[in-house]
Design a protein around this motif. Structure first.
Motif, PDB file in Angstrom:
ATOM      1  N   PRO A  29       0.807  -1.230   0.000  1.00 59.89           N
ATOM      2  CA  PRO A  29       0.000   0.000   0.000  1.00 59.89           C
ATOM      3  C   PRO A  29       0.833   1.270   0.000  1.00 59.89           C
ATOM      4  O   PRO A  29       0.413   2.281  -0.568  1.00 59.89           O
ATOM      5  N   GLU A  30       2.010   1.247   0.652  1.00 59.42           N
ATOM      6  CA  GLU A  30       2.834   2.451   0.717  1.00 59.42           C
ATOM      7  C   GLU A  30       3.412   2.793  -0.657  1.00 59.42           C
ATOM      8  O   GLU A  30       3.393   3.946  -1.093  1.00 59.42           O
ATOM      9  N   ALA A  31       3.939   1.770  -1.352  1.00 57.88           N
ATOM     10  CA  ALA A  31       4.510   2.004  -2.676  1.00 57.88           C
ATOM     11  C   ALA A  31       3.441   1.995  -3.768  1.00 57.88           C
ATOM     12  O   ALA A  31       3.723   2.340  -4.912  1.00 57.88           O
ATOM     13  N   ARG A  32       2.225   1.542  -3.405  1.00 61.58           N
ATOM     14  CA  ARG A  32       1.114   1.422  -4.347  1.00 61.58           C
ATOM     15  C   ARG A  32       1.487   0.520  -5.519  1.00 61.58           C
ATOM     16  O   ARG A  32       1.396   0.890  -6.698  1.00 61.58           O
ATOM     17  N   THR A  33       1.917  -0.686  -5.170  1.00 58.21           N
ATOM     18  CA  THR A  33       2.264  -1.679  -6.177  1.00 58.21           C
ATOM     19  C   THR A  33       1.668  -3.024  -5.789  1.00 58.21           C
ATOM     20  O   THR A  33       1.372  -3.277  -4.619  1.00 58.21           O
ATOM     21  N   ALA A  34       1.498  -3.877  -6.789  1.00 59.19           N
ATOM     22  CA  ALA A  34       1.076  -5.259  -6.563  1.00 59.19           C
ATOM     23  C   ALA A  34       1.931  -6.163  -7.433  1.00 59.19           C
ATOM     24  O   ALA A  34       2.227  -5.835  -8.586  1.00 59.19           O
ATOM     25  N   THR A  35       2.341  -7.301  -6.868  1.00 55.31           N
ATOM     26  CA  THR A  35       3.103  -8.298  -7.606  1.00 55.31           C
ATOM     27  C   THR A  35       2.216  -9.517  -7.788  1.00 55.31           C
ATOM     28  O   THR A  35       1.714 -10.082  -6.804  1.00 55.31           O
ATOM     29  N   VAL A  36       2.010  -9.920  -9.045  1.00 57.81           N
ATOM     30  CA  VAL A  36       1.005 -10.949  -9.339  1.00 57.81           C
ATOM     31  C   VAL A  36       1.529 -11.911 -10.390  1.00 57.81           C
ATOM     32  O   VAL A  36       2.419 -11.588 -11.185  1.00 57.81           O
ATOM     33  N   GLY A  37       0.936 -13.114 -10.399  1.00 52.72           N
ATOM     34  CA  GLY A  37       1.208 -14.078 -11.450  1.00 52.72           C
ATOM     35  C   GLY A  37       0.397 -13.764 -12.691  1.00 52.72           C
ATOM     36  O   GLY A  37      -0.632 -13.082 -12.638  1.00 52.72           O
ATOM     37  N   ALA A  38       0.843 -14.315 -13.822  1.00 54.41           N
ATOM     38  CA  ALA A  38       0.191 -14.025 -15.097  1.00 54.41           C
ATOM     39  C   ALA A  38      -1.224 -14.571 -15.173  1.00 54.41           C
ATOM     40  O   ALA A  38      -2.028 -14.103 -15.975  1.00 54.41           O
ATOM     41  N   GLY A  39      -1.549 -15.561 -14.342  1.00 44.97           N
ATOM     42  CA  GLY A  39      -2.876 -16.157 -14.388  1.00 44.97           C
ATOM     43  C   GLY A  39      -3.883 -15.525 -13.449  1.00 44.97           C
ATOM     44  O   GLY A  39      -5.014 -16.016 -13.341  1.00 44.97           O
ATOM     45  N   VAL A  40      -3.513 -14.441 -12.778  1.00 45.42           N
ATOM     46  CA  VAL A  40      -4.464 -13.766 -11.879  1.00 45.42           C
ATOM     47  C   VAL A  40      -5.577 -13.127 -12.710  1.00 45.42           C
ATOM     48  O   VAL A  40      -5.321 -12.388 -13.669  1.00 45.42           O
ATOM     49  N   ILE A  41      -6.821 -13.416 -12.356  1.00 44.33           N
ATOM     50  CA  ILE A  41      -7.971 -12.839 -13.044  1.00 44.33           C
ATOM     51  C   ILE A  41      -8.139 -11.384 -12.606  1.00 44.33           C
ATOM     52  O   ILE A  41      -8.000 -11.057 -11.425  1.00 44.33           O
ATOM     53  N   LEU A  42      -8.437 -10.523 -13.556  1.00 45.27           N
ATOM     54  CA  LEU A  42      -8.469  -9.080 -13.301  1.00 45.27           C
ATOM     55  C   LEU A  42      -9.412  -8.724 -12.162  1.00 45.27           C
ATOM     56  O   LEU A  42      -9.061  -7.931 -11.282  1.00 45.27           O
ATOM     57  N   SER A  43     -10.620  -9.278 -12.133  1.00 47.16           N
ATOM     58  CA  SER A  43     -11.568  -8.934 -11.067  1.00 47.16           C
ATOM     59  C   SER A  43     -11.072  -9.383  -9.703  1.00 47.16           C
ATOM     60  O   SER A  43     -11.359  -8.735  -8.686  1.00 47.16           O
ATOM     61  N   ASN A  44     -10.309 -10.482  -9.638  1.00 44.50           N
ATOM     62  CA  ASN A  44      -9.737 -10.925  -8.360  1.00 44.50           C
ATOM     63  C   ASN A  44      -8.707  -9.925  -7.853  1.00 44.50           C
ATOM     64  O   ASN A  44      -8.624  -9.657  -6.641  1.00 44.50           O
ATOM     65  N   LEU A  45      -7.928  -9.358  -8.765  1.00 43.84           N
ATOM     66  CA  LEU A  45      -6.974  -8.317  -8.368  1.00 43.84           C
ATOM     67  C   LEU A  45      -7.716  -7.072  -7.896  1.00 43.84           C
ATOM     68  O   LEU A  45      -7.331  -6.457  -6.888  1.00 43.84           O
ATOM     69  N   HIS A  46      -8.785  -6.696  -8.591  1.00 42.62           N
ATOM     70  CA  HIS A  46      -9.593  -5.547  -8.151  1.00 42.62           C
ATOM     71  C   HIS A  46     -10.067  -5.735  -6.709  1.00 42.62           C
ATOM     72  O   HIS A  46      -9.972  -4.820  -5.882  1.00 42.62           O
TER      73      HIS A  46
END
Length: 270
Positions: free
Chosen positions: A54-71
């Motif tokens: 949250p401080e850096a405002r970044t997320a690290t994710v795998g290529a198979g993460v569904i967009l709505s799940n990241l939201h």
């Protein structure tokens, strides 16, 4: 299930000269991932959200993460990954990056390329290229990351990404406005920029044919227009605390009407 497995598969395929087509959410309608005489390599098991900062405002994710799940995951931190599109419930990050998807909010936040800070990519011979820096300001020479984004798998298979997040707007609003022509829509967009600035999140022009399709497949859906206009603009705004999206949209509607750009419209109540 992991980068090592992708690397091993590509090493074998490369040794035997076997084509490989990467597969994500398969949300497109062109059949582009239905490969013949080739391996279809799905990234759907690379679906971990490994870090949200949250401080850096970044997320690290795998290529198979569904967009709505990241939201949903970043919303718990009052943050937004601002890429959104109709297929968000099935589209995966790897495919969105590989196609440099634009989405509805490209006016404010840019395409997927502008929302990616770093990548992990497996090359055709199985070598792993680690470009996972999450720096917001990085001027360190050739930008291999941006070569891979939009390459549709031709330069390698994306396995992970570091993505930009933004604060969630406090006030949001939407309006539909009937315009006389695409040219009038562009003038209205410029007017919206003058009045609302970067508060304009989305600005989409739609032809009457969309309403005709909707009447065929969803006749129970009511329209705010008695007669569907030839051209309509959908405007979304997202504003910080202290600013009213309803007032901003009402002001834009009035200014557009006075300028002869807008002929009818409605502001969403929810």
């Amino acid at each position: 299930a992991n980068t090592g497995e992708v690397s091993a598969i590509l090493k074998i395929a490369n040794a035997h000269k076997t084509p490989v087509v990467p597969v994500s959410g398969r949300t497109g309608l062109t059949g582009a991932t239905l490969a013949q005489d080739a391996l279809m390599l799905s990234v759907e098991r690379l679906n971990q959200i490994t870090d949200i900062n949250p401080e850096a405002r970044t997320a690290t994710v795998g290529a198979g993460v569904i967009l709505s799940n990241l939201h949903d995951a970043v919303a718990a931190h009052d943050l937004v990954f601002p890429l959104t599109l109709g297929a968000r419930g099935s589209a995966m990050i790897g495919g969105l990056l590989s196609t440099n998807a634009g989405g509805s909010n490209v006016v404010r936040y840019g395409s997927t390329r502008g929302l990616c800070l770093g990548l992990e990519v497996v090359m055709a011979d199985g070598r792993i290229m680690n470009l996972m820096s999450a720096l917001h300001k990085d001027n360190s020479g050739l930008d291999l990351r941006n070569l891979v984004i939009g390459a549709e798998g031709t330069l390698g298979i994306i396995t992970a990404a570091a993505l930009k997040l933004v604060p969630r707007p406090v006030g949001v609003g939407a309006a539909m406005m009937a315009v006389k022509s695409p040219g009038a829509a562009l003038e209205l967009l410029a007017l919206a920029g003058e009045r609302i600035g970067e508060g304009v999140s989305a600005f989409e022009i739609m032809h009457r044919q969309g309403f005709d399709f909707l009447a065929e497949v969803g006749p129970e859906v009511t329209s705010q227009f008695n007669e569907p206009p030839e051209w309509t603009v959908l405007v979304d705004v997202g504003l910080p605390a202290g600013l009213s999206p309803e007032d901003a949209l009402e002001g834009l509607f009035e200014a557009g009407f006075d300028a002869g750009l807008v002929t009818d419209g409605a502001i969403a109540q929810s």
